[in-house]
Scaffold this active site. Structure first.
Site, PDB file in Angstrom:
ATOM      1  N   TYR A   1       0.845  -1.200   0.000  1.00  0.00           N
ATOM      2  CA  TYR A   1       0.000   0.000   0.000  1.00  0.00           C
ATOM      3  C   TYR A   1       0.881   1.252   0.000  1.00  0.00           C
ATOM      4  O   TYR A   1       1.621   1.514   0.946  1.00  0.00           O
ATOM      5  CB  TYR A   1      -0.927   0.007   1.209  1.00  0.00           C
ATOM      6  CG  TYR A   1      -2.028  -1.033   1.164  1.00  0.00           C
ATOM      7  CD1 TYR A   1      -2.302  -1.749   0.004  1.00  0.00           C
ATOM      8  CD2 TYR A   1      -2.802  -1.313   2.287  1.00  0.00           C
ATOM      9  CE1 TYR A   1      -3.307  -2.695  -0.044  1.00  0.00           C
ATOM     10  CE2 TYR A   1      -3.824  -2.261   2.250  1.00  0.00           C
ATOM     11  CZ  TYR A   1      -4.061  -2.950   1.082  1.00  0.00           C
ATOM     12  OH  TYR A   1      -5.053  -3.896   1.036  1.00  0.00           O
TER      13      TYR A   1
ATOM     14  N   SER B   1     -13.451  -4.036  -0.181  1.00  0.00           N
ATOM     15  CA  SER B   1     -14.215  -3.280  -1.193  1.00  0.00           C
ATOM     16  C   SER B   1     -15.725  -3.429  -1.006  1.00  0.00           C
ATOM     17  O   SER B   1     -16.443  -3.779  -1.946  1.00  0.00           O
ATOM     18  CB  SER B   1     -13.814  -3.712  -2.609  1.00  0.00           C
ATOM     19  OG  SER B   1     -12.531  -3.254  -2.928  1.00  0.00           O
ATOM     20  N   PRO B   2     -16.252  -3.149   0.187  1.00  0.00           N
ATOM     21  CA  PRO B   2     -17.689  -3.326   0.420  1.00  0.00           C
ATOM     22  C   PRO B   2     -18.580  -2.313  -0.290  1.00  0.00           C
ATOM     23  O   PRO B   2     -19.804  -2.453  -0.247  1.00  0.00           O
ATOM     24  CB  PRO B   2     -17.802  -3.187   1.946  1.00  0.00           C
ATOM     25  CG  PRO B   2     -16.655  -2.309   2.330  1.00  0.00           C
ATOM     26  CD  PRO B   2     -15.540  -2.695   1.400  1.00  0.00           C
TER      27      PRO B   2
ATOM     28  N   GLY C   1     -17.308  -4.678  -9.460  1.00  0.00           N
ATOM     29  CA  GLY C   1     -16.135  -5.155 -10.158  1.00  0.00           C
ATOM     30  C   GLY C   1     -14.956  -5.188  -9.206  1.00  0.00           C
ATOM     31  O   GLY C   1     -15.120  -5.204  -7.986  1.00  0.00           O
TER      32      GLY C   1
ATOM     33  N   PHE D   1     -20.549   1.540  -6.267  1.00  0.00           N
ATOM     34  CA  PHE D   1     -21.895   1.378  -6.829  1.00  0.00           C
ATOM     35  C   PHE D   1     -22.882   2.317  -6.159  1.00  0.00           C
ATOM     36  O   PHE D   1     -23.934   2.622  -6.714  1.00  0.00           O
ATOM     37  CB  PHE D   1     -22.371  -0.077  -6.701  1.00  0.00           C
ATOM     38  CG  PHE D   1     -22.612  -0.539  -5.283  1.00  0.00           C
ATOM     39  CD1 PHE D   1     -23.850  -0.368  -4.672  1.00  0.00           C
ATOM     40  CD2 PHE D   1     -21.606  -1.153  -4.558  1.00  0.00           C
ATOM     41  CE1 PHE D   1     -24.077  -0.787  -3.376  1.00  0.00           C
ATOM     42  CE2 PHE D   1     -21.828  -1.594  -3.253  1.00  0.00           C
ATOM     43  CZ  PHE D   1     -23.057  -1.404  -2.662  1.00  0.00           C
TER      44      PHE D   1
END
Length: 305
Positions: A52, A215-216, A220, A226
């Site tokens: 990271y 990535s909640p 994709g 979203f």
């Protein structure tokens, strides 16, 4: 914030954790505000990885947190290793070197949980076991887990380990649900019946392995959020409807959907916005109904058989 136990360990943490991938983009003062705010909300597990920010995220965290022995005992530090430029590496040498680098950057004597990142097809489980044993005996790592692995990969590794894997970090959001879809569509000939997660959800529940949802808020792998995305009108409308009912934000509702699952899944949220994290943390205090959970699942574009 509600607490959960990580796997079979003695670690008890807030049920929402903070992913620090983007922390390298913050100033020391900004990062300090993010960390302090997270702790105030009950978030006490901070998820890192050696890659990271090229390691810079760990360094910024340590500087901003003003790491010392007393402060260190109030948080749980998690980091990951195994991804290198163009390949994956679970060799004993790389695992040990990576941990040494993370310890130096985080300015700490130990890591609470070390996860192996993307699966390495060239993994020699005996080497992994030797690395884990060395780290455990030295006190540099207290517990171990994996990320993005299927049950048989975990079984292969566990055959040689002298202790339990306590975490498997897997992608999960309302619009990325293969580990749930395959459980609904057993012995069917539709696309959701394809076993993409190899029953990882059931395996982790059977073996008391905590699933951490990365990535909640994403669709994709790297396409973006979203929530608020006009490409997902139905799920956003349902999120807003329920958010108004429970007096929280739509982001909190998306996390509440994950927390409602009895597997005690721990979302890893990556926001560096203090108000957004405060809003998301409110998800810990609500429990949506079974009907609402299914309504959100269907609104995300999933059909029940």
């Amino acid at each position: 914030m509600n607490k959960i136990q990580l796997g079979k360990s003695d670690l008890e943490v807030g049920e929402i954790s903070l992913g620090c991938m983007r922390m390298n983009k913050l100033s020391k003062e900004e990062a300090s505000n993010v960390i302090r705010n997270a702790i105030e909300q009950g978030v006490d597990l901070f998820d890192h990885a050696d890659i990271y920010g090229g390691g810079e995220s760990e360094s910024v965290f340590a500087e901003a947190f003003q790491m010392n022995d007393d402060a260190r005992e109030n948080i749980k530090l998690q980091t990951k290793c195994g991804i290198r430029k163009g390949f994956f590496d679970f060799s004993k040498e790389h695992i040990l070197e990576s941990v040494e680098g993370s310890l130096q950057r985080l300015k700490t004597d130990y890591i609470d949980t070390l996860l192996l990142h993307r699966p390495d097809s060239l993994m020699e489980p005996e080497e992994v076991a030797e690395a884990f044993a060395t780290l455990k005996e030295s006190g540099k790592v207290r517990h171990f887990g994996v990320s993005n692995q299927n049950p048989m990969q975990m079984e292969l590794m566990s055959k040689y380990l002298g202790e339990d894997l306590i975490i498997n970090q897997l992608q999960l959001s309302l619009v990325h649900t293969p580990m749930i879809d395959e459980g609904f569509n057993v012995n069917m000939q539709n696309d959701p019946s394809i076993v993409r997660a190899s029953n990882a959800l059931e395996y982790c529940r059977l073996n008391d392995i905590t699933i951490q949802a990365w990535s909640p808020f994403q669709h994709g792998m790297i396409e973006g959020p979203f929530i608020g995305n006009e490409a997902f009108p139905e799920v956003n409308a349902k999120l807003q409807e329920l958010a108004e009912k429970y007096s929280v934000t739509d982001s909190a509702m998306a996390i509440a959907w994950i927390l409602r699952h009895p597997a005690k899944i721990q979302p890893v949220v990556g926001t560096m916005n203090t108000q957004r994290l405060k809003d998301i943390a409110a998800a810990s205090h609500i429990k949506i109904s079974r009907e609402e959970w299914y309504e959100l699942y269907r609104a995300a574009g999933n059909d029940l058989p």
